[in-house]
Design an enzyme around this catalytic site. Structure first.
Site, PDB file in Angstrom:
ATOM      1  N   LYS A 129       7.936   2.400   4.229  1.00  0.00           N
ATOM      2  CA  LYS A 129       6.983   3.414   3.781  1.00  0.00           C
ATOM      3  C   LYS A 129       7.604   4.281   2.676  1.00  0.00           C
ATOM      4  O   LYS A 129       8.815   4.200   2.410  1.00  0.00           O
ATOM      5  CB  LYS A 129       6.571   4.263   4.982  1.00  0.00           C
ATOM      6  CG  LYS A 129       5.767   3.503   6.053  1.00  0.00           C
ATOM      7  CD  LYS A 129       5.500   4.453   7.208  1.00  0.00           C
ATOM      8  CE  LYS A 129       4.722   3.798   8.334  1.00  0.00           C
ATOM      9  NZ  LYS A 129       4.586   4.722   9.482  1.00  0.00           N
ATOM     10  N   TYR A 150      -5.026   1.388   7.764  1.00  0.00           N
ATOM     11  CA  TYR A 150      -4.996   2.362   8.858  1.00  0.00           C
ATOM     12  C   TYR A 150      -6.394   2.668   9.401  1.00  0.00           C
ATOM     13  O   TYR A 150      -6.608   3.734   9.992  1.00  0.00           O
ATOM     14  CB  TYR A 150      -4.292   3.642   8.391  1.00  0.00           C
ATOM     15  CG  TYR A 150      -2.779   3.532   8.437  1.00  0.00           C
ATOM     16  CD1 TYR A 150      -2.115   3.110   9.590  1.00  0.00           C
ATOM     17  CD2 TYR A 150      -1.992   3.869   7.334  1.00  0.00           C
ATOM     18  CE1 TYR A 150      -0.736   3.009   9.646  1.00  0.00           C
ATOM     19  CE2 TYR A 150      -0.601   3.773   7.383  1.00  0.00           C
ATOM     20  CZ  TYR A 150       0.019   3.344   8.543  1.00  0.00           C
ATOM     21  OH  TYR A 150       1.395   3.252   8.605  1.00  0.00           O
ATOM     22  N   ASN A 161       8.393   8.332   9.468  1.00  0.00           N
ATOM     23  CA  ASN A 161       9.158   7.438  10.344  1.00  0.00           C
ATOM     24  C   ASN A 161       9.533   6.098   9.695  1.00  0.00           C
ATOM     25  O   ASN A 161       9.683   5.088  10.358  1.00  0.00           O
ATOM     26  CB  ASN A 161       8.450   7.262  11.699  1.00  0.00           C
ATOM     27  CG  ASN A 161       7.070   6.647  11.575  1.00  0.00           C
ATOM     28  OD1 ASN A 161       6.624   6.333  10.469  1.00  0.00           O
ATOM     29  ND2 ASN A 161       6.400   6.448  12.692  1.00  0.00           N
ATOM     30  N   HIS A 180       6.640   0.592   8.956  1.00  0.00           N
ATOM     31  CA  HIS A 180       5.504   0.112   9.751  1.00  0.00           C
ATOM     32  C   HIS A 180       5.815  -1.322  10.147  1.00  0.00           C
ATOM     33  O   HIS A 180       6.382  -2.074   9.356  1.00  0.00           O
ATOM     34  CB  HIS A 180       4.207   0.124   8.944  1.00  0.00           C
ATOM     35  CG  HIS A 180       3.157  -0.776   9.532  1.00  0.00           C
ATOM     36  ND1 HIS A 180       2.366  -0.395  10.589  1.00  0.00           N
ATOM     37  CD2 HIS A 180       2.809  -2.059   9.248  1.00  0.00           C
ATOM     38  CE1 HIS A 180       1.566  -1.400  10.912  1.00  0.00           C
ATOM     39  NE2 HIS A 180       1.816  -2.424  10.115  1.00  0.00           N
ATOM     40  N   GLU A 209      -3.098  -8.094   9.023  1.00  0.00           N
ATOM     41  CA  GLU A 209      -2.378  -7.287   8.035  1.00  0.00           C
ATOM     42  C   GLU A 209      -1.761  -8.173   6.944  1.00  0.00           C
ATOM     43  O   GLU A 209      -1.772  -7.810   5.764  1.00  0.00           O
ATOM     44  CB  GLU A 209      -1.299  -6.448   8.736  1.00  0.00           C
ATOM     45  CG  GLU A 209      -1.919  -5.340   9.600  1.00  0.00           C
ATOM     46  CD  GLU A 209      -0.920  -4.608  10.478  1.00  0.00           C
ATOM     47  OE1 GLU A 209       0.290  -4.922  10.431  1.00  0.00           O
ATOM     48  OE2 GLU A 209      -1.357  -3.713  11.232  1.00  0.00           O
TER      49      GLU A 209
END
Ligand SMILES: Nc1ncnc2c1ncn2[C@@H]1O[C@H](COP(=O)(O)OP(=O)(O)OP(=O)(O)O)[C@@H](O)[C@H]1O
Ligand SMILES: [Mg+2]
Length: 151
Positions: free
Chosen positions: A9, A49, A112, A115, A126
């Protein structure tokens, strides 16, 4: 062989952790199938998302994932979905197992680092969302029998 979708990310890219994430997955024995460095369009972020739409953190999550480039990847291996989730660690970094990426490099759920797909079914969706079929590379790695071999 099972495949899973992985993102480094924006915070991971900005902090120079792209190589660290790739290195850990490589060393674990997973095989890279596809990779793409890109700025995420809002439309793609919303599709990726979609499951979180309506939650209080959703607008911030879309802002975060579109705020800087990401490294999108497909990795392959035995139980790739579960193995990669384990290497990433729990969503909330303070609950992530020591030695996992989120334990070692993160403190906030909103920053974080990575993903990774949470099921084989979602991984397929995905991968199809982020990559064209012809961007997935089918290849033999010379270590295959030493990592995937069975007796
Ligand atoms: N309470 C929260 N506040 C802020 N951001 C959140 C919160 N919960 C989740 N997120 C963000 O949304 C992402 C998706 O949440 P999800 O529950 O799918 O966790 P995950 O499957 O571990 O993470 P990812 O889908 O990114 O791999 C999280 O990785 C995190 O970046
Ligand atoms: Mg998730």
């Amino acid at each position: 062989m099972e495949r899973t979708f992985v993102l480094v990310k924006p915070d991971g890219v900005q902090r120079g952790l792209t190589g660290e994430v790739i290195s850990r997955l490589e060393k674990r024995g997973l095989k890279l199938v596809a990779a793409k460095f890109l700025a995420v369009p809002e439309s793609l972020a919303e599709k990726h998302y979609a499951v979180h739409k309506g939650k209080d953190f959703y607008p911030g999550l879309i802002r975060y994932i579109t705020s800087a480039p990401v490294m999108a990847m497909v990795w392959e291996g035995t139980n790739a979905v579960a193995a990669v989730r384990q290497t990433m660690g729990a969503t909330r970094p303070w609950e992530a197992a020591p030695g996992s990426i989120r334990h070692d490099f993160a403190l906030e759920v909103s920053r974080n680092i990575t993903h990774a797909s949470d099921s084989v079914e979602n991984a397929a969706g995905e991968i199809a969302l982020w990559f064209a079929e012809n961007e997935l590379v089918d290849w033999q790695q010379c270590t295959d029998t030493w990592i995937f071999g069975k007796n």
